[in-house]
Enzyme design. Structure first.
Site, PDB file in Angstrom:
ATOM      1  CB  CYS A 118      -0.901  -0.015   1.242  1.00  0.00           C
ATOM      2  SG  CYS A 118      -1.874  -1.528   1.433  1.00  0.00           S
TER       3      CYS A 118
ATOM      4  N   GLY B  24       3.033  -3.371   3.188  1.00  0.00           N
ATOM      5  CA  GLY B  24       3.834  -4.578   3.073  1.00  0.00           C
ATOM      6  C   GLY B  24       3.050  -5.827   3.400  1.00  0.00           C
ATOM      7  CD  GLU B  25       0.953  -8.654   1.865  1.00  0.00           C
ATOM      8  OE1 GLU B  25       0.427  -9.194   2.860  1.00  0.00           O
ATOM      9  OE2 GLU B  25       0.293  -8.104   0.950  1.00  0.00           O
TER      10      GLU B  25
ATOM     11  CB  ILE C  97      -2.746  -8.398  -0.689  1.00  0.00           C
ATOM     12  CG1 ILE C  97      -2.244  -7.314  -1.646  1.00  0.00           C
ATOM     13  CG2 ILE C  97      -2.057  -9.731  -0.942  1.00  0.00           C
ATOM     14  CD1 ILE C  97      -2.357  -7.663  -3.112  1.00  0.00           C
TER      15      ILE C  97
ATOM     16  NE  ARG D  43      -7.325  -3.560   2.455  1.00  0.00           N
ATOM     17  CZ  ARG D  43      -8.330  -4.382   2.741  1.00  0.00           C
ATOM     18  NH1 ARG D  43      -9.579  -3.936   2.664  1.00  0.00           N
ATOM     19  NH2 ARG D  43      -8.093  -5.627   3.089  1.00  0.00           N
ATOM     20  CG  LEU D  44      -2.664  -3.651  -4.077  1.00  0.00           C
ATOM     21  CD1 LEU D  44      -3.582  -3.319  -5.253  1.00  0.00           C
ATOM     22  CD2 LEU D  44      -1.214  -3.795  -4.552  1.00  0.00           C
TER      23      LEU D  44
END
Length: 587
Positions: free
Chosen positions: A2, A75-76, A51, A48-49
């Site tokens: 994001c 991130g993740e 996922i 926000r993307l």
């Protein structure tokens, strides 16, 4: 993946925060959100993307159950499910996101939570009670974080430099950084950027803002983690452990609620990635594969990629870069990069993410990191033979042309000096490449390229556990009998045919030199003359630039690195001048 933004202190306003959020829309087109502390001392913004957990529950800024903490996260956290199991007895989760797990982990362990994270991240947590912001960046700087601090202590942060400019930070080149880049070819300067007043939080660092003061400290250093001693266990034991880490790393990075694809070239690392995908998903995996070509058989790796996929179920989607695409694409990519980028290979790479998005693939896996772990670059072997290890590869002549700079400007350059933290030469080179040159540069280019198409790039081989294990190995397990990545090649034979595991390293390249002399000559000429004219007498000796450019066009040079430097400067001028004129020194 994001975009995040934040403002802390007295002298900021909601319009600035809104502008930062708006200009980072490409980083997260699925939702926008903001939070402002009731005292107006802090504000958070997010793009926000989606996922993980695609529902509205995953929107940010996100508040903790206690109501005291607010987070924006880019991130993740790949091991979020394992962390969630350790936290759910003390925290009542409302979402299925890794964001809430990170928030709960900070609430329980504070800054020590960072050591428990496997992932890529930059995030800000606002402590409403203590009026304190905690800001952190992942170990290898996969996710960016930039900041600007005013004289009164007000702090602005964002995922991209352009967001800080949108918030009112003046566009002015940092001449020392530009002089160093043009003199020595160094892209990364750790804290400093190519723009005055805008800094980057270094990889593996954390920042605390409180009472209008900031404190930055390092929370991860691979040298401190592994120490000086080599791993003396039998090679077979190390190989088994590393192979298990490889599989786990890829498995974790398939955690996604949207489609995941893979980016392939024809080399050992890419072949290993494909082999690991099969090890994790089974040989019938139908994950889409992506690669790029230029139409030049001297550079394209399609034959090798084709061999890798010949007996699999993967559909191959090809992105082609042609000379006619370069002017438009270079201008567009430069807008998203904010700083100089790596030429035509970066443009070709951009096409892969465009294709991924067009085909409904939102996440791509890539194979970066193995050369730094296992001493894969040619200069590692040269260093063993007592030769220098230049930062820039692929040329027999000097890659830069400082003689085209004015003496005054050239005197601003700082000769790069890298810390030697290990007793052996090879690991010191690996440490340099991880922290100051290769990884830092590639992560900056790749983050902006993927985000330009609103896609997420995951790097399975940038798992810190793999790096730590690899760097503990003695040099003869990395280079032996003029073979680099020795142990990795043996491990790879468990997954891929021997002919692929033993193939020599082929750097990802494009016919940049040939195109700039040929089909792109007129375009390049315009940009080189623009850069030379704009900075004539202050940065450049214009006559020298024109003469060196003429010699390049006549074939009197085996590299185009310095040519792209000048083109990059012109591209940045075009982007900057489309909004507001860049200030020259003394204006």
């Amino acid at each position: 993946m994001c975009g995040i933004a934040g403002a802390f202190g007295k002298s900021w306003n909601s319009e600035q925060l809104d502008k930062m959020i708006s200009i980072q829309h490409h980083r997260g087109p699925d939702n926008e959100g903001s939070y402002q502390d009731p005292t107006a001392i802090a504000g958070l913004g997010h793009n926000r993307l989606s996922i993980i957990d695609l529902s509205r529950a995953g929107q940010q800024p996100m508040r903790s159950n206690s109501g005291n903490y607010y987070i924006v996260f880019n991130g993740e956290i790949y091991n979020f499910l394992e962390l969630k199991c350790a936290l759910e007895s003390e925290y009542e989760f409302r979402t299925q996101t890794d964001t809430e797990v990170l928030l709960a982990a900070y609430q329980k362990w504070g800054p020590d939570c960072l050591d428990r994270l496997i992932g890529m991240f930059s995030f800000v947590i606002w402590d409403k009670a203590k009026k304190t912001a905690f800001i952190a960046r992942d170990r290898f700087g996969v996710k960016p974080l930039y900041y600007h601090q005013k004289n009164d202590g007000t702090l602005l942060i964002a995922s991209e430099i352009k967001a800080l400019h949108a918030a009112g930070v003046r566009k002015e080149f940092d001449e020392k950084i530009w002089a160093t880049y043009l003199t020595h070819g160094i892209y990364n300067h750790t804290e400093r950027t190519f723009w005055k007043g805008i800094c980057s939080l270094p990889a593996g660092h954390q920042m605390v803002w409180k009472n209008h003061r900031t404190e930055i400290s390092r929370w991860y250093d691979i040298a401190e983690r592994i120490g000086d001693e080599f791993d003396q266990r039998p090679e077979a034991v190390v190989e088994d452990e590393y192979f298990e880490l490889m599989k786990e790393s890829v498995k974790l990075r398939f955690r996604s609620d949207v489609p995941v694809g893979i980016n392939l070239s024809g080399g050992l690392d890419s072949s290993s990635l494909l082999g690991l995908v099969h090890a994790v998903q089974g040989f019938n995996s139908k994950v889409k594969a992506f690669t790029f070509i230029t139409g030049d058989p001297d550079y394209d790796e399609l034959p090798w990629v084709g061999q890798m996929l010949a007996k699999t179920n993967h559909s191959l989607i090809i992105s082609k870069l042609s000379p006619k695409d370069v002017p438009r694409l270079a201008a567009d990519v430069q807008y998203y990069q904010d700083e100089p980028f790596g030429g035509l290979p970066t443009l070709a790479y951009a096409g892969i993410f465009e294709k991924a998005r067009e085909n409904g693939v939102i996440v791509l896996l890539d194979g970066n990191g193995m050369d730094e772990q296992w001493a894969g670059y040619d200069y590692y072997q040269s260093a063993l033979n007592g030769n220098s290890a230049n930062v820039i590869q692929g040329t027999k002549e000097k890659p830069v042309r400082p003689e085209c700079l004015t003496g005054e400007f050239r005197s601003l350059a700082e000769k790069p000096e890298f810390p030697e933290v290990f007793p052996d030469k090879i690991r010191n080179l690996q440490y340099r490449d991880i922290n100051f040159t290769k990884i830092t540069r590639a992560m900056r280019f790749n983050d902006r390229i993927s985000m330009r198409s609103s896609t997420e790039l995951r790097e399975p081989f940038l798992d810190h556990r793999m790096f730590e294990l690899a760097l503990r190995q003695p040099v003869e397990r990395k280079i032996s009998n003029n073979v680099r990545k020795k142990m990795l090649r043996r491990i790879a034979q468990r997954m891929i045919p021997q002919r692929l595991s033993e193939s020599p390293k082929r750097p990802v390249q494009t016919p940049q030199r040939e195109w700039l002399r040929g089909d792109l000559r007129e375009w390049a000429d315009e940009h080189i003359k623009q850069a030379g004219s704009y900075f004539s007498g202050s940065w450049f000796d214009k006559k020298s630039i024109i003469e060196v450019w003429r010699k390049f066009c006549d074939g009197q040079s085996d590299n185009s690195f310095y040519i792209w430097q000048w083109i990059s400067l012109s591209l940045i001028l075009d982007v900057a001048n489309s909004k507001a004129r860049v200030k020259k020194s003394g204006e």
